[in-house]
Design a protein around this motif. Sequence first.
Motif, mmCIF file in Angstrom:
data_model
loop_
_atom_site.group_PDB
_atom_site.id
_atom_site.type_symbol
_atom_site.label_atom_id
_atom_site.label_comp_id
_atom_site.label_asym_id
_atom_site.label_seq_id
_atom_site.Cartn_x
_atom_site.Cartn_y
_atom_site.Cartn_z
ATOM 1 N N ASP A 246 -45.889 32.793 1.320
ATOM 2 C CA ASP A 246 -46.376 32.915 -0.052
ATOM 3 C C ASP A 246 -45.246 32.662 -1.053
ATOM 4 N N GLU A 247 -44.056 33.154 -0.721
ATOM 5 C CA GLU A 247 -42.905 32.964 -1.622
ATOM 6 C C GLU A 247 -42.549 31.496 -1.742
ATOM 7 N N ILE A 248 -42.487 30.794 -0.588
ATOM 8 C CA ILE A 248 -42.135 29.368 -0.621
ATOM 9 C C ILE A 248 -43.240 28.572 -1.296
ATOM 10 N N ARG A 249 -44.498 28.956 -1.088
ATOM 11 C CA ARG A 249 -45.620 28.204 -1.661
ATOM 12 C C ARG A 249 -45.627 28.298 -3.182
ATOM 13 N N HIS A 250 -45.279 29.431 -3.710
ATOM 14 C CA HIS A 250 -45.301 29.595 -5.159
ATOM 15 C C HIS A 250 -43.919 29.424 -5.783
ATOM 16 N N SER A 251 -43.004 28.797 -5.037
ATOM 17 C CA SER A 251 -41.679 28.571 -5.621
ATOM 18 C C SER A 251 -41.723 27.492 -6.692
ATOM 19 N N VAL A 253 -44.500 25.240 -9.513
ATOM 20 C CA VAL A 253 -45.813 25.169 -10.160
ATOM 21 C C VAL A 253 -46.147 23.689 -10.349
ATOM 22 N N PRO A 254 -47.262 23.220 -9.855
ATOM 23 C CA PRO A 254 -48.293 23.984 -9.126
ATOM 24 C C PRO A 254 -47.815 24.352 -7.713
ATOM 25 N N ALA A 255 -48.599 25.145 -7.002
ATOM 26 C CA ALA A 255 -48.216 25.618 -5.673
ATOM 27 C C ALA A 255 -48.051 24.442 -4.716
ATOM 28 N N LEU A 256 -47.122 24.617 -3.774
ATOM 29 C CA LEU A 256 -46.823 23.541 -2.826
ATOM 30 C C LEU A 256 -47.953 23.358 -1.828
ATOM 31 N N SER A 257 -48.043 22.117 -1.326
ATOM 32 C CA SER A 257 -48.997 21.851 -0.247
ATOM 33 C C SER A 257 -48.438 22.380 1.071
ATOM 34 N N TYR A 258 -49.296 22.357 2.108
ATOM 35 C CA TYR A 258 -48.854 22.900 3.401
ATOM 36 C C TYR A 258 -47.701 22.098 3.975
ATOM 37 N N ASN A 259 -47.743 20.781 3.877
ATOM 38 C CA ASN A 259 -46.681 19.952 4.467
ATOM 39 C C ASN A 259 -45.341 20.231 3.792
ATOM 40 N N LYS A 260 -45.322 20.311 2.460
ATOM 41 C CA LYS A 260 -44.067 20.589 1.771
ATOM 42 C C LYS A 260 -43.583 21.995 2.060
ATOM 43 N N MET A 261 -44.528 22.951 2.093
ATOM 44 C CA MET A 261 -44.131 24.324 2.392
ATOM 45 C C MET A 261 -43.534 24.410 3.802
ATOM 46 N N SER A 262 -44.154 23.710 4.788
ATOM 47 C CA SER A 262 -43.659 23.737 6.159
ATOM 48 C C SER A 262 -42.275 23.124 6.248
ATOM 49 N N THR A 263 -42.065 22.045 5.511
ATOM 50 C CA THR A 263 -40.749 21.389 5.534
ATOM 51 C C THR A 263 -39.692 22.318 4.980
ATOM 52 N N ARG A 264 -39.937 22.967 3.851
ATOM 53 C CA ARG A 264 -38.949 23.870 3.258
ATOM 54 C C ARG A 264 -38.754 25.112 4.136
ATOM 55 N N PHE A 265 -39.826 25.559 4.802
ATOM 56 C CA PHE A 265 -39.736 26.717 5.679
ATOM 57 C C PHE A 265 -38.744 26.450 6.821
ATOM 58 N N ARG A 266 -38.840 25.293 7.423
ATOM 59 C CA ARG A 266 -37.956 24.981 8.560
ATOM 60 C C ARG A 266 -36.578 24.597 8.060
ATOM 61 N N ALA A 267 -36.486 23.970 6.875
ATOM 62 C CA ALA A 267 -35.168 23.638 6.337
ATOM 63 C C ALA A 267 -34.371 24.891 6.000
ATOM 64 N N ALA A 268 -35.067 25.982 5.679
ATOM 65 C CA ALA A 268 -34.371 27.244 5.370
ATOM 66 C C ALA A 268 -33.882 27.956 6.619
ATOM 67 N N GLY A 269 -34.190 27.442 7.803
ATOM 68 C CA GLY A 269 -33.709 28.034 9.045
ATOM 69 C C GLY A 269 -34.649 29.006 9.679
ATOM 70 N N HIS A 270 -35.862 29.132 9.135
ATOM 71 C CA HIS A 270 -36.837 30.047 9.729
ATOM 72 C C HIS A 270 -37.488 29.385 10.940
ATOM 73 N N SER A 271 -37.978 30.232 11.870
ATOM 74 C CA SER A 271 -38.580 29.733 13.096
ATOM 75 C C SER A 271 -39.922 30.389 13.293
ATOM 76 N N ALA A 272 -40.933 29.543 13.540
ATOM 77 C CA ALA A 272 -42.276 30.023 13.854
ATOM 78 C C ALA A 272 -43.055 28.854 14.424
ATOM 79 N N SER A 273 -43.974 29.146 15.329
ATOM 80 C CA SER A 273 -44.768 28.074 15.913
ATOM 81 C C SER A 273 -45.703 27.492 14.863
#
Length: 286
Positions: A246-251, A253-273
């Motif tokens: 939720d934090e990355i999605r609303h980083s 405006v407007p809210a990020l799409s799933y693909n952009k959110m997923s890219t930033r999530f993994r670029a930040a070093g987080h891990s999840a399937s």
Amino acid sequence: MKAKTVLPAVAMTAVSMVLTLAVVVMWLGTAVPWMVALVVGLGIDGGWLATLAYERRLAAQGDHSMPVTAVGWAFGAVATGVLVAHALTSSSSAAWLAVAWLPLAAKALWLVHGLWEHTALTPRALESIRGIQQEARDEAAVARARLRAEAATEEARLTAVTGAGARVARVQAETAKTLAEAWSTLETARAGEETGKALTSVTTPVTPGVTPRWELPVWGPSEPVGTPALEAAPGLTDDALDALVDEIRHSEVPALSYNKMSTRFRAAGHSASEVRLRAAWKRVAA
């Protein structure tokens, strides 16, 4: 080539005719006037010669007559019979019997000459046959030479490959020996009681108050860390994952799409399937 068969036949015919005439004159001359004996001898030889001439004429025309041939052999048999009868009544029977076969031998030689004429070829045909035979010999020789060359080439290639393989094996053996010696030296140094003290005494002036732990590499197999090992590591809980998504999605405006959110999530070093990340996205977006 023709003379090789016709000359012996002519010579044998002449000898047999002279011999037949002489025997008839000597044998019958004691019983009848010699003129009569001469006529009888000339009649046998003349009939034989006439039939032979007719046979040769037919052969020259490519023809053949069985009656004429039979008459010719009959005259030859009569001449042979006269010689045999004279030999049996003579005091030198063995000598006369030794030459009694000459008329039949002459007929046989003429038969051989006729067979040769039927199978004779022209010089042009013989030259063509010789050319064909020579061509076949040349092709066979070339084929043998090609096979020998290919065999020699294959032998040289196998020798080179074998030599290269032997050199590679020697280099690998020498390398393995060198590595084994190096690791043996490292193991000896690592296991030595004075190794740590010596290294500590060297580094203490540089890093005062720090006692380093010296461990040399150990010789042995290594196991790569794969995806199962990464998945086995502790990950984010569902609540923490939802909050992070939720934090990355609303980083922005407007809210990020799933693909952009997923890219930033993994670029930040987080891990999840991917399954958990998409499920968190759906929960946050709902």
